[in-house]
Design an enzyme around this catalytic site. Structure first.
Site, PDB file in Angstrom:
ATOM      1  N   GLU A  87       0.025  -0.601  10.055  1.00 31.90           N
ATOM      2  CA  GLU A  87      -0.114  -1.561   8.957  1.00 31.90           C
ATOM      3  C   GLU A  87       0.303  -0.935   7.632  1.00 31.90           C
ATOM      4  O   GLU A  87      -0.128   0.168   7.294  1.00 31.90           O
ATOM      5  CB  GLU A  87      -1.597  -1.985   8.891  1.00 31.90           C
ATOM      6  CG  GLU A  87      -1.859  -3.206   8.072  1.00 31.90           C
ATOM      7  CD  GLU A  87      -1.228  -4.481   8.634  1.00 31.90           C
ATOM      8  OE1 GLU A  87      -1.499  -4.829   9.795  1.00 31.90           O
ATOM      9  OE2 GLU A  87      -0.458  -5.120   7.881  1.00 31.90           O
ATOM     10  N   ASP A  88       1.147  -1.624   6.926  1.00 30.45           N
ATOM     11  CA  ASP A  88       1.527  -1.262   5.558  1.00 30.45           C
ATOM     12  C   ASP A  88       2.094   0.156   5.429  1.00 30.45           C
ATOM     13  O   ASP A  88       1.715   0.921   4.526  1.00 30.45           O
ATOM     14  CB  ASP A  88       0.365  -1.530   4.591  1.00 30.45           C
ATOM     15  CG  ASP A  88       0.133  -3.036   4.412  1.00 30.45           C
ATOM     16  OD1 ASP A  88       0.742  -3.835   5.164  1.00 30.45           O
ATOM     17  OD2 ASP A  88      -0.632  -3.427   3.521  1.00 30.45           O
TER      18      ASP A  88
ATOM     19  N   ASN B  76       2.374 -10.641  -0.841  1.00 27.10           N
ATOM     20  CA  ASN B  76       0.955 -10.496  -1.194  1.00 27.10           C
ATOM     21  C   ASN B  76       0.765  -9.355  -2.179  1.00 27.10           C
ATOM     22  O   ASN B  76       1.601  -8.462  -2.229  1.00 27.10           O
ATOM     23  CB  ASN B  76       0.158 -10.171   0.080  1.00 27.10           C
ATOM     24  CG  ASN B  76       0.223 -11.294   1.082  1.00 27.10           C
ATOM     25  OD1 ASN B  76       0.064 -12.441   0.748  1.00 27.10           O
ATOM     26  ND2 ASN B  76       0.486 -10.950   2.337  1.00 27.10           N
TER      27      ASN B  76
ATOM     28  N   TYR C 143     -10.058 -10.027   2.453  1.00 26.11           N
ATOM     29  CA  TYR C 143      -8.656  -9.906   2.867  1.00 26.11           C
ATOM     30  C   TYR C 143      -7.817 -10.217   1.624  1.00 26.11           C
ATOM     31  O   TYR C 143      -8.320 -10.159   0.496  1.00 26.11           O
ATOM     32  CB  TYR C 143      -8.460 -10.903   4.032  1.00 26.11           C
ATOM     33  CG  TYR C 143      -7.199 -10.753   4.828  1.00 26.11           C
ATOM     34  CD1 TYR C 143      -6.937  -9.598   5.556  1.00 26.11           C
ATOM     35  CD2 TYR C 143      -6.265 -11.783   4.877  1.00 26.11           C
ATOM     36  CE1 TYR C 143      -5.773  -9.481   6.311  1.00 26.11           C
ATOM     37  CE2 TYR C 143      -5.106 -11.675   5.627  1.00 26.11           C
ATOM     38  CZ  TYR C 143      -4.865 -10.511   6.331  1.00 26.11           C
ATOM     39  OH  TYR C 143      -3.719 -10.399   7.082  1.00 26.11           O
TER      40      TYR C 143
ATOM     41  N   ASP D  21       2.362  -4.589  12.618  1.00 32.58           N
ATOM     42  CA  ASP D  21       1.971  -5.933  12.194  1.00 32.58           C
ATOM     43  C   ASP D  21       2.943  -6.504  11.157  1.00 32.58           C
ATOM     44  O   ASP D  21       3.268  -7.692  11.195  1.00 32.58           O
ATOM     45  CB  ASP D  21       0.551  -5.845  11.614  1.00 32.58           C
ATOM     46  CG  ASP D  21       0.005  -7.195  11.213  1.00 32.58           C
ATOM     47  OD1 ASP D  21       0.279  -8.174  11.921  1.00 32.58           O
ATOM     48  OD2 ASP D  21      -0.708  -7.265  10.198  1.00 32.58           O
ATOM     49  N   ASP D  22       3.402  -5.667  10.233  1.00 37.64           N
ATOM     50  CA  ASP D  22       4.270  -6.178   9.158  1.00 37.64           C
ATOM     51  C   ASP D  22       5.637  -6.590   9.684  1.00 37.64           C
ATOM     52  O   ASP D  22       6.241  -7.528   9.179  1.00 37.64           O
ATOM     53  CB  ASP D  22       4.416  -5.126   8.049  1.00 37.64           C
ATOM     54  CG  ASP D  22       3.062  -4.804   7.458  1.00 37.64           C
ATOM     55  OD1 ASP D  22       2.484  -5.687   6.822  1.00 37.64           O
ATOM     56  OD2 ASP D  22       2.563  -3.683   7.683  1.00 37.64           O
TER      57      ASP D  22
ATOM     58  N   LYS E  91      -8.335  -5.804   7.647  1.00 35.63           N
ATOM     59  CA  LYS E  91      -7.768  -6.319   8.911  1.00 35.63           C
ATOM     60  C   LYS E  91      -8.855  -6.314   9.982  1.00 35.63           C
ATOM     61  O   LYS E  91      -8.945  -7.205  10.811  1.00 35.63           O
ATOM     62  CB  LYS E  91      -6.589  -5.447   9.362  1.00 35.63           C
ATOM     63  CG  LYS E  91      -5.390  -5.488   8.411  1.00 35.63           C
ATOM     64  CD  LYS E  91      -4.442  -6.635   8.709  1.00 35.63           C
ATOM     65  CE  LYS E  91      -3.386  -6.775   7.617  1.00 35.63           C
ATOM     66  NZ  LYS E  91      -2.503  -7.927   7.768  1.00 35.63           N
TER      67      LYS E  91
ATOM     68  N   ARG F 298       2.799   1.503   1.562  1.00 33.15           N
ATOM     69  CA  ARG F 298       3.265   0.197   1.032  1.00 33.15           C
ATOM     70  C   ARG F 298       2.130  -0.791   1.217  1.00 33.15           C
ATOM     71  O   ARG F 298       2.081  -1.525   2.178  1.00 33.15           O
ATOM     72  CB  ARG F 298       4.530  -0.231   1.804  1.00 33.15           C
ATOM     73  CG  ARG F 298       5.274  -1.380   1.248  1.00 33.15           C
ATOM     74  CD  ARG F 298       4.574  -2.732   1.436  1.00 33.15           C
ATOM     75  NE  ARG F 298       4.799  -3.408   2.694  1.00 33.15           N
ATOM     76  CZ  ARG F 298       3.883  -4.190   3.291  1.00 33.15           C
ATOM     77  NH1 ARG F 298       2.668  -4.367   2.785  1.00 33.15           N
ATOM     78  NH2 ARG F 298       4.167  -4.779   4.422  1.00 33.15           N
TER      79      ARG F 298
HETATM   80  N1  LIG Z   1       2.556 -13.047   4.500  1.00 36.34           N
HETATM   81  C1  LIG Z   1       2.543 -12.075   5.364  1.00 36.34           C
HETATM   82  O1  LIG Z   1       1.993 -12.191   6.473  1.00 36.34           O
HETATM   83  C2  LIG Z   1       3.213 -10.778   5.033  1.00 36.34           C
HETATM   84  C3  LIG Z   1       3.446  -9.851   6.041  1.00 36.34           C
HETATM   85  C4  LIG Z   1       4.096  -8.655   5.745  1.00 36.34           C
HETATM   86  C5  LIG Z   1       4.460  -8.392   4.433  1.00 36.34           C
HETATM   87  N2  LIG Z   1       4.189  -9.312   3.469  1.00 36.34           N
HETATM   88  C6  LIG Z   1       4.537  -9.048   2.071  1.00 36.34           C
HETATM   89  O2  LIG Z   1       5.938  -8.916   1.954  1.00 36.34           O
HETATM   90  C7  LIG Z   1       6.250  -8.036   0.894  1.00 36.34           C
HETATM   91  C8  LIG Z   1       7.305  -7.066   1.378  1.00 36.34           C
HETATM   92  O3  LIG Z   1       6.819  -6.301   2.447  1.00 36.34           O
HETATM   93  P1  LIG Z   1       7.802  -5.268   3.172  1.00 36.34           P
HETATM   94  O4  LIG Z   1       7.007  -4.497   4.131  1.00 36.34           O
HETATM   95  O5  LIG Z   1       9.013  -5.939   3.684  1.00 36.34           O
HETATM   96  O6  LIG Z   1       8.184  -4.349   1.930  1.00 36.34           O
HETATM   97  P2  LIG Z   1       9.422  -3.404   1.765  1.00 36.34           P
HETATM   98  O7  LIG Z   1       9.113  -2.529   0.627  1.00 36.34           O
HETATM   99  O8  LIG Z   1       9.769  -2.799   3.081  1.00 36.34           O
HETATM  100  O9  LIG Z   1      10.616  -4.393   1.351  1.00 36.34           O
HETATM  101  C9  LIG Z   1      10.726  -5.039   0.128  1.00 36.34           C
HETATM  102  C10 LIG Z   1      12.146  -5.585   0.044  1.00 36.34           C
HETATM  103  O10 LIG Z   1      12.234  -6.417  -1.106  1.00 36.34           O
HETATM  104  C11 LIG Z   1      13.435  -6.112  -1.781  1.00 36.34           C
HETATM  105  N3  LIG Z   1      13.342  -6.445  -3.208  1.00 36.34           N
HETATM  106  C12 LIG Z   1      12.710  -5.759  -4.180  1.00 36.34           C
HETATM  107  N4  LIG Z   1      12.929  -6.354  -5.362  1.00 36.34           N
HETATM  108  C13 LIG Z   1      13.705  -7.430  -5.114  1.00 36.34           C
HETATM  109  C14 LIG Z   1      14.282  -8.408  -5.929  1.00 36.34           C
HETATM  110  N5  LIG Z   1      14.080  -8.408  -7.255  1.00 36.34           N
HETATM  111  N6  LIG Z   1      15.041  -9.357  -5.354  1.00 36.34           N
HETATM  112  C15 LIG Z   1      15.227  -9.388  -4.020  1.00 36.34           C
HETATM  113  N7  LIG Z   1      14.708  -8.468  -3.196  1.00 36.34           N
HETATM  114  C16 LIG Z   1      13.954  -7.498  -3.739  1.00 36.34           C
HETATM  115  C17 LIG Z   1      13.633  -4.631  -1.572  1.00 36.34           C
HETATM  116  O11 LIG Z   1      14.988  -4.265  -1.814  1.00 36.34           O
HETATM  117  C18 LIG Z   1      13.231  -4.512  -0.115  1.00 36.34           C
HETATM  118  O12 LIG Z   1      14.324  -4.842   0.697  1.00 36.34           O
HETATM  119  C19 LIG Z   1       4.931  -7.414   0.459  1.00 36.34           C
HETATM  120  O13 LIG Z   1       4.503  -8.048  -0.718  1.00 36.34           O
HETATM  121  C20 LIG Z   1       3.970  -7.741   1.570  1.00 36.34           C
HETATM  122  O14 LIG Z   1       2.672  -7.937   1.104  1.00 36.34           O
HETATM  123  C21 LIG Z   1       3.571 -10.500   3.742  1.00 36.34           C
HETATM  124  O1  LIG Z   2      -2.219  -8.045   4.627  1.00 36.75           O
HETATM  125  C1  LIG Z   2      -1.761  -9.189   4.542  1.00 36.75           C
HETATM  126  O2  LIG Z   2      -2.369 -10.100   3.964  1.00 36.75           O
HETATM  127  C2  LIG Z   2      -0.462  -9.560   5.195  1.00 36.75           C
HETATM  128  C3  LIG Z   2       0.492  -8.460   5.417  1.00 36.75           C
HETATM  129  O3  LIG Z   2       0.104  -7.602   6.434  1.00 36.75           O
HETATM  130  C4  LIG Z   2       0.923  -7.735   4.208  1.00 36.75           C
HETATM  131  O4  LIG Z   2       1.183  -6.542   4.317  1.00 36.75           O
HETATM  132  O5  LIG Z   2       1.035  -8.353   3.151  1.00 36.75           O
HETATM  133 MG   LIG Z   3       0.524  -5.623   6.137  1.00 36.65          MG
END
Ligand SMILES: NC(=O)c1ccc[n+]([C@@H]2O[C@H](COP(=O)([O-])OP(=O)(O)OC[C@H]3O[C@@H](n4cnc5c(N)ncnc54)[C@H](O)[C@@H]3O)[C@@H](O)[C@H]2O)c1
Ligand SMILES: O=C(O)C[C@H](O)C(=O)O
Ligand SMILES: [Mg+2]
Length: 658
Positions: free
Chosen positions: A327-328, A500, A129, A350-351, A200, A182
Site C-alpha cells: 500500500e502506498d 486522495n 480512512y 492495492d494501488d 486499511k 507515497r
Molecule cells: N481512489 C482510489 O481508490 C485511489 C487508489 C490509488 C491511488 N489514488 C490516488 O491517486 C493519486 C496518484 O496515486 P499514484 O500511486 O498513481 O501516484 P504516483 O505518484 O505514482 O503518480 C502520480 C502521477 O501523476 C502525474 N502528475 C503529477 N502532476 C500532474 C499534473 N499536473 N498533471 C498531470 N499529471 C500529473 C505524475 O507525473 C505521475 O504520473 C494519489 O492521490 C492517490 O491517493 C486513489
Molecule cells: O487509501 C485510499 O483511500 C485509496 C488509495 O489506496 C490511495 O492510495 O489513495
Molecule cells: Mg493506497
C-alpha cells in the site's frame, strides 16, 4: 436518535445477516487490572458481576453494570455532542477531534470500537480512512500515543527473521504493508505513513469482518469461540441448521458433518499493519526533532530491495499462508515489488490492482449509464490524468477489458497524461511503464494535438466520454477543463476525480456539476456530499475508492487458499463489483454500492475471488473447508460461506485460565 431500541433491532438484523450466534467464551490468561488495560478484553463498566468475581475485577470498577447496548448509546451520544460542540471550527480541527475520540475508544475497548465503526461505517469511514487518515499521517509523530502494528526499519537489517516473532499472535492472515513513500496524494511521509495500513485494517474489519492480529490473547479468544461453537454443534444447534441446508444440496448430503464444522468453526482472519521505515526524503520531517522515524534519506536500489526481501522472507517463514497487501509505495517500487513477488508470495498491490478493478467497474457503469451495451466500452474515449502506479494500473486493466470485448486487435481510445502533458511515443525518456499506453504522433496530430499537449487542449480536442484523474494534484480539473467536458461526445460524460485525500481531488463534486453540467456522472476517491442541483434534483456522488475491492480480494484469497493472486481472480472481483448495480441505479448515476452495504459487497467480491481461484485450479481451501467443498458450492452458498467467516463484535464471556 441513538436509542437502545434502534441499536437492538439493527443488532438483530445484523446478527441474522452475519450469523453471529451466541458468542463462545474467550479464554484469558490475565486477571484483574491487567484485563482492564487490555483493549481486546476490556468491557469497562460492561463486565457483569459474575465475571467481575471470576476475573478479580470486583472493586476495580464502579458498581453499576452498563450493558453493551448502553455503552454503545453512550459513546454515540458523546460523539454527537462533540460534533455539536465543534460546529463552526476549522475542518481539520473537527476531523482530528473526531479521530481522537474514536482512537481513544480503540485504545481502551476494541469490541465497542469495532462495533460502532461497523454500524456507523458511512459516518466513520471519512474519519478512520480517507480523508482524515491523511491528516493523521501528516501529524502522526505528534498524535502518537500507543503503537499499533509492527515497525521494521533499515536499522533492523539482519534481525527481521527474529523480530517477526516479537508479534504476540501465533497466527496472522493478512498484512498491510507500506514504506510511507507515497501516502495518498501527500507524498513521502516516512514512518508517519503507518496511519494508512491502520486505516486499511479498520476497513478490513468493517468490510470483511477480519480481526486485528494483535495479541496472543486475541488468538486464544478466537480459539475459545471456535471450540465453544463446536460444542454447540454437538448439541445440535448448528447441526440442525446445517442438516437443513445440506438437504437442499443433495450432492453435499454426506458431508453434512463436515459442514457442521465448516459453519461452526468460524475462522476469523487476523490482520497486521506494518511499516517498513527505510528513511524519508521529506526535508521537513528530516528536520523535525520530534519525527518518530529514521532521520535519514531513503534507501535506494539494491539496499532498498534487500530490506523488502528480508521482510518478506521473515513474514513467510513465520506465517507461510499470509497475504501481503502493498500500500502506498512510490511507483517504481510498487511495480518492482509486484513483479518480483507476485508469483513467489501471496500478495497484491492495492494501488495498482485494487484501484484498477474499482475504476474498471465504474467505467463499465458509465457505459451502461449512457444506455449503451458493455461491448461499447471499446469505443469510449477515456482521458487518464496521472501516469503513476494507479493510472497505469487502470489503463492496463481497461485495455485487457477492451480486448475481452473486442479481441486483441482492438484499438482503444485511451489518452494518458502526466505532469508533462499528453504522453506520445515522441516523449524523451519515456517511463517504461507508460510506454505501452503512449499514442503515436500521427494519431494525436490527426486530432490537432502534439506531444505534451495540455490537459485543456486534450479535453477540447478529444471530447472524451470519461475524464479520470489519478494525478494527486488538487483542482487540476479547473473550471475551463470542466466546461470543456460539456462538449464531450457522451450523452452522460463521466468525471472521476479519484485522487486522495479531499484536498488532492482533481475537482470537487460541486464544481463538477456546476461547470460540466448536470447530466454528468461523478465519482471521487474521497467522499463528497451529493450535490443539490435545485428543483429537487440531486447530483449523485460516487466514491470510487479501492475500499470496495481490497477487503474482498484479501478475504476471498485467504478462504480460497490460493498461493498467489491471479489476474483472473482480480478480474472476477472487478466484474462482481461492476455487476452489482441495477439499471435503475445506474440511470441515476449511481455506479457503486453505498458504503453502508460494504459487508454485503465484500462478501460477494470475496465469493467471486474464491470461485475464480477454484476455476483456475489455484484454490486449496482454508482450514476445514477444502477445495472440493468450495468447488461444490453454488455462488450463493459461497457468499454465505464468506459471510459466516466475518466477525461481528459482541462481548464474549471471559474465562480465566492460568
Ligand atoms: N481512489 C482510489 O481508490 C485511489 C487508489 C490509488 C491511488 N489514488 C490516488 O491517486 C493519486 C496518484 O496515486 P499514484 O500511486 O498513481 O501516484 P504516483 O505518484 O505514482 O503518480 C502520480 C502521477 O501523476 C502525474 N502528475 C503529477 N502532476 C500532474 C499534473 N499536473 N498533471 C498531470 N499529471 C500529473 C505524475 O507525473 C505521475 O504520473 C494519489 O492521490 C492517490 O491517493 C486513489
Ligand atoms: O487509501 C485510499 O483511500 C485509496 C488509495 O489506496 C490511495 O492510495 O489513495
Ligand atoms: Mg493506497
Amino acid at each position: 436518535m441513538w436509542r437502545v431500541a434502534r441499536f437492538a433491532s439493527a443488532n438483530l438484523r445484523r446478527t441474522r445477516r452475519f450469523s453471529t450466534a451466541i458468542p463462545g467464551p474467550c479464554i484469558v490468561h490475565k486477571r484483574g487490572a491487567d484485563i482492564l488495560h487490555d483493549p481486546w478484553f476490556n468491557k469497562e463498566v460492561g463486565f457483569p458481576l459474575s465475571e467481575r468475581d471470576r476475573l478479580g475485577l470486583r472493586g476495580l470498577l464502579p458498581p453499576r453494570v452498563i450493558s453493551f447496548e448502553q455503552q454503545y448509546v453512550r459513546f454515540m451520544e458523546s460523539f454527537r455532542s462533540l460534533e455539536k460542540n465543534t460546529k463552526g471550527q476549522p475542518d481539520s480541527v473537527v476531523s482530528l477531534a473526531k479521530w481522537r475520540i474514536l482512537n481513544r475508544l480503540h485504545d481502551r475497548n476494541e469490541t465497542l470500537y469495532y462495533r460502532v465503526l461497523i454500524d456507523n461505517i458511512k459516518d466513520f469511514a471519512p474519519i478512520i480512512y480517507t480523508p482524515t487518515v491523511g491528516l493523521v499521517c501528516q501529524n502522526y509523530s505528534g498524535l502518537f500515543r500507543r503503537p499499533r502494528g509492527m515497525y521494521f526499519s533499515a536499522k533492523d537489517k539482519g534481525e527481521m527473521m527474529s523480530m517477526i516473532y516479537n508479534w504476540p499472535s501465533h497466527q496472522v492472515d493478512m498484512i498491510v504493508l507500506t514504506d510511507g513513500s507515497r501516502i495518498l496524494g501527500l507524498g513521502d511521509l516516512g514512518v508517519q505513513g503507518i496511519g494508512i495500513p491502520i486505516g486499511k485494517l479498520d476497513m478490513y474489519v468493517a468490510a470483511a469482518g477480519t480481526v486485528v492480529g494483535r495479541a496472543g490473547a486475541m488468538l486464544d479468544g478466537c480459539m475459545g469461540a471456535r471450540l465453544e461453537e463446536l460444542a454447540w454443534a454437538r448439541v445440535g444447534w448448528v447441526r440442525g441448521r446445517c442438516a437443513g441446508w445440506a438437504r437442499t444440496n443433495p450432492k453435499l448430503k454426506l458431508k453434512s458433518q463436515f459442514y457442521v464444522c465448516g459453519i461452526s468453526n468460524k475462522v476469523f482472519l487476523l490482520i497486521l499493519p506494518v511499516m517498513l521505515d527505510v528513511g524519508t526524503n521529506n526535508q521537513k520531517l528530516l528536520e523535525d526533532r520530534l519525527y518518530l522515524g529514521l532521520r535519514e534519506p531513503r534507501l535506494e536500489g539494491e539496499e532498498y530491495m534487500s530490506i523488502v526481501d528480508e521482510f518478506m522472507e521473515a513474514v513467510y517463514t513465520r506465517w507461510p499462508k499470509a497475504i501481503v497487501q502493498f500500500e502506498d509505495f512510490q511507483m517504481k517500487w510498487a511495480f518492482e515489488t509486484l513483479q518480483r513477488y507476485r508469483k513467489r508470495f501471496c500478495m497484491f498491490n492495492d494501488d495498482i490492482q485494487g484501484t484498477a478493478g474499482v475504476a474498471l467497474a465504474g467505467l463499465l457503469g458509465t457505459v451502461r449509464a449512457q444506455g449503451r451495451p458493455l461491448t461499447d466500452f471499446v469505443n469510449q474515449k477515456i482521458v487518464v490524468v496521472g501516469a503513476g502506479s494507479a493510472g497505469l494500473g487502470v489503463l492496463k486493466t481497461a485495455i485487457q477489458a477492451v480486448s475481452r470485448f473486442a479481441g486483441p486487435a482492438a484499438d482503444p481510445h485511451f489518452f494518458l497524461l502526466d505532469k508533462n502533458g499528453l504522453i506520445t511515443k515522441e516523449r524523451n525518456n519515456i517511463d517504461p511503464g507508460a510506454a505501452p499506453f503512449a499514442k503515436s504522433l500521427g494519431e494525436v496530430e490527426e486530432l490537432g494535438l502534439k506531444e505534451g499537449a495540455s490537459l485543456l487542449e486534450v479535453v477540447r480536442k478529444v471530447k472524451p466520454h470519461v475524464l479520470l484523474g489519478l494525478s494527486g494534484v488538487g483542482g487540476i480539473f479547473n473550471e475551463e477543463v470542466l466546461k470543456a467536458m460539456r462538449e464531450s461526445d457522451s450523452s452522460k460524460p463521466a468525471i472521476f476525480a479519484m485522487s486522495n485525500p479531499t484536498m488532492n481531488a482533481e475537482c470537487t463534486a460541486a464544481d463538477a456539476f456546476k461547470h460540466a453540467g448536470e447530466n454528468i456522472v461523478f465519482a471521487s476517491g474521497s467522499p463528497f456530499e451529493n450535490v443539490d442541483l435545485g428543483n429537487g434534483k440531486v447530483g449523485h456522488v460516487n466514491q470510487a475508492n479501492n475500499m470496495y475491492l481490497f477487503p474482498g480480494i484479501g478475504l476471498g484469497t485467504l478462504l480460497s487458499g490460493a498461493h498467489f493472486i491471479s489476474d483472473g481472480m482480480l478480474q472476477a472481483a472487478a466484474e462482481c463489483l461492476a455487476s452489482n448495480m441495477t439499471e435503475e441505479e445506474i440511470q441515476q448515476g449511481i455506479l457503486y454500492p453505498s458504503i453502508g452495504s460494504i459487508r454485503d459487497i465484500t462478501a460477494e467480491v470475496g465469493a467471486a475471488v474464491i470461485q475464480a481461484a477454484v476455476a483456475e485450479e489455484l484454490a486449496e481451501g482454508h482450514c476445514d473447508v477444502g477445495v472440493r467443498e468450495l468447488g461444490h458450492m453454488t455462488k450463493e452458498e459461497t457468499i454465505q460461506y464468506v459471510k459466516r467467516n466475518m466477525w461481528y463484535p459482541i462481548y464474549s464471556p471471559l474465562v480465566h485460565e492460568k
